[in-house]
Every structure is written in structure tokens, then in C-alpha cells.
Design a protein around this motif. Structure first.
Motif: not given
Length: 377
Positions: A280-302
């Protein structure tokens, strides 16, 4: 299409900024946060000694987002299966895709008296309270006790010791850690350098020392010893947000808990695509946001909805770690551990770089000036 992000910390703000760029204009992005401000949490300890930094490390959410809507409210419950979040007052937010980025709360582990008498370090007012209490104790050469020697506890103890030195006081700072070393979970060389930095600044480090409880006058250790205190701060662990019933759900590399609900940042216990637990850290959170953004993008554009979209897997590969210890710092970059002025400059540049990344350039400049003792005409 409604996309909702709950929480305006590192994970939430980083995610919203990426969604604004990734999602089509017809997708509505909503950010729900109870404060209306983004706090640069990893610099919060500085406010104990430098109250003016509070303005530099808080940024209105309206300044860090673009087209997203902001709703100021406290999230009291999230139902990831129904895609519904409940807010204080009873209002609900329904979403097509959502992300819980509410961070974590301080864990007191039901230790008698600890939650009642200790001050955590999660908000600006916590730092201000710790400062006020410690300043009041300096005249009597009092004692501050900090419970928990993770990075937050190390930084807070370092600030208190530096504040006592600046005030030419003989106050004592005691740092307690249940495990056998400070900065537990990090490499041995990093731990050694952190311990040396604390020792050099006169912090009384007691590793392998568990807390049994506390009252208004003293902290009681597991062996029965009582340590009287004037200031008692607690950084001894984290639990999940109240909206998740205090739990930190474990998620795999996709960071998903429901069909279209994700949890990231300190709110989750993340196991990445390689099966490694993510700190649990700031750098983990920021990096995780990249993956979640990509995955939400995949759901939205499906568009057809016939097949499950292929979701990205998060892999955590840290470039290193940084911790302040009073006016000093310790940095680990790859296998190398750096101390001294170079580490301080690196710490300041990381904080300023993050502020710049969320559009708070003026705050970033002010932070560097404060951290490095610079002056600007």
C-alpha cells in the motif's frame, strides 16, 4: 454511460485524469469525494514542523480534473454487484462502471485506549494537532511516542525530533515497532540506513516492542512497561474504508471485485499478475490507476456485449522507495541505497513531480522551495 470514481486521493485523481483522456465524450465521469480537495499524503508529516506546507500539499479537486463532474459527499456503502454506491444522507449513485479508491483508515486493532488517546496521521488537522501537542510539551522537555515504524511513523518521528532540535528543547521522541526492524518489509540495507538516520537524530527506536494499550498518561507495552507521554501518535497499520465495512478486499491483477466495479489503492489488497502482494503506497495507487483506466475503457467501448472484453493485468515493479527523516532522507533506487543531500533532493523532486502531474505547478514550485530551503524573488 455513467462512470463513477469514489475517492479523490492518489488512486482516484490519477484514474479520473486518465479516464478523461481515454473515454469518449458521451461517457460521463463523476468523482465523489468527501473533502473536495486532493491531499498529497506522503508530504503530510512535513506539516508538523512546517505548517505553511499545508497550502502547498492540498489542491482543490476542481483544479486537477477537466471534464469530470465532482460531487462532495461521503460514501457510506458500495454494492459492487448492483453497481450502486450509497452516500451520507441516503442518496445513491448508480453507475455503469465504477472504481472504489477511498483509501484506507488507521487500524487500532482494538488495543484498549489507543484509538481514544492517539492521534493518527491522515489529514491536515491531525498534523496540526500533533504539532500543537508537541509544542506544548517542549517547554517541559516532554516526550512524544509514535506507534508504528513503517514509513509514515519513521517520517513523523523524524519531524518531531527535528522540531525539538529547532526549538532547542530536550524533548524525547520514542518510536515503537512490534516487528524486529523499522521499515518492516523493505530490504535490509534500506532498513539499516533508515535506522541509522533515526539514531543520528536522537530518536529512541524500540523495535520488537508491541503495544498492549494506552490511557491518558502512558502507553503500555506488551511486557507491562508503561511509557509516559505528552504526545501520542499512531501510524501502526491500516484497515479498509467504512464504505467497504472496514475490509480491504483482495483483488487480482485486473483489480476487479464485481462485473464492472474495481477497487484500487490502499482500499484493496492487491496481488498482481505475477502473484506478488503489492504494498500500500502512493506509487502503487498511481500505477494501479493506469490499469483500471484501461479496463474501464475496455468495458465502456465494448459495443456488442457478446464477449467479455480482455482486461489488462497489473504488474508492480517499483523503481525504488523514499523516506524523509527530519532534514535528511533515505532513498533506495534499484539495489542502491542513497542518503544525504542527494536523497533529500530526490524526495523533493518526486513530490514536486507528482504535483506537476496533476496540474498544481505553483504548488510544486513552493514545495521544492520549502524542502530545499530555496528562496525565490
Amino acid at each position: 454511460m455513467q462512470v463513477a470514481v469514489f475517492g479523490g486521493g492518489y488512486a482516484g485523481v490519477s484514474l479520473v485524469r486518465r479516464l478523461e483522456k481515454r473515454l469518449p465524450e458521451e461517457a460521463d465521469v463523476l468523482l465523489v469525494d468527501d473533502s473536495g480537495e486532493h491531499l498529497v499524503q506522503h508530504e503530510l508529516h512535513r506539516v508538523v514542523r512546517r505548517p505553511s506546507l499545508a497550502d502547498d500539499i492540498t489542491v482543490p479537486l476542481t483544479d486537477v480534473v477537466d471534464r469530470a463532474s465532482i460531487r462532495r459527499a461521503r460514501v457510506t456503502e458500495v454494492d459492487p454487484e448492483a453497481n450502486v454506491a450509497t452516500l451520507d444522507g441516503g442518496d445513491t449513485v448508480e453507475y455503469d462502471a465504477g472504481a472504489v479508491a477511498l483509501g484506507a483508515e488507521t487500524a487500532f486493532y482494538d488495543l484498549p485506549g489507543v484509538e481514544e488517546h492517539a492521534t493518527p496521521l491522515k489529514r491536515i488537522d491531525h498534523a496540526e494537532r500533533i504539532r500543537e501537542e508537541f509544542l506544548g510539551a517542549l517547554d517541559a522537555d516532554g516526550r512524544a511516542v509514535v506507534g508504528g515504524a513503517g514509513l509514515s511513523g519513521v517520517q513523523l518521528a523524524g519531524e518531531l525530533a527535528a522540531l525539538a532540535r529547532e526549538e532547542d528543547a530536550e524533548a524525547e521522541v520514542v518510536l515503537l515497532e512490534q516487528l524486529d526492524a523499522v521499515a518492516p518489509g523493505f530490504d535490509a540495507e534500506f532498513q539499516r540506513a533508515v535506522r541509522e538516520a533515526l539514531d543520528d537524530r536522537g530518536v529512541d527506536v524500540r523495535a520488537g516492542t508491541g503495544v498492549a494499550g494506552a490511557d491518558a498518561d502512558a502507553v503500555e507495552l506488551e511486557g507491562g512497561e508503561r511509557i509516559p507521554y505528552d504526545t501520542f501518535a499512531w501510524t501502526g497499520g491500516i484497515r479498509g474504508p467504512d464504505a467497504l465495512r472496514g475490509e480491504r478486499p483482495q483483488v487480482d491483477g485486473r483489480l476487479r471485485v464485481g462485473g464492472s466495479t474495481f477497487v484500487l489503492g490502499d482500499a484493496a489488497r492487491v496481488v498482481d499478475a505475477d502473484g506478488e502482494a503489492v504494498p500500500a503506497s502512493a506509487q502503487s495507487a498511481i500505477r494501479e490507476a493506469r490499469t483500471v483506466a484501461a479496463n474501464i475503457g475496455a468495458l465502456v467501448t465494448d459495443d456488442d456485449g457478446l464477449f467479455e472484453p480482455r482486461l489488462e493485468q497489473f504488474r508492480f515493479d517499483s523503481p525504488g522507495w523514499l523516506v524523509s527523516v527530519g532534514d535528511g532522507a533515505v532513498a533506495q533506487v534499484g539495489p542502491s541505497v542513497v542518503t544525504g543531500r542527494a536523497a533529500v533532493a530526490l524526495k523533493a523532486s518526486v513530490g514536486a513531480g507528482y504535483l506537476s502531474s496533476v496540474g498544481a505547478v505553483r504548488n510544486a514550485v513552493d514545495l521544492v522551495n520549502e524542502e530545499l530551503g530555496l528562496s525565490v524573488e
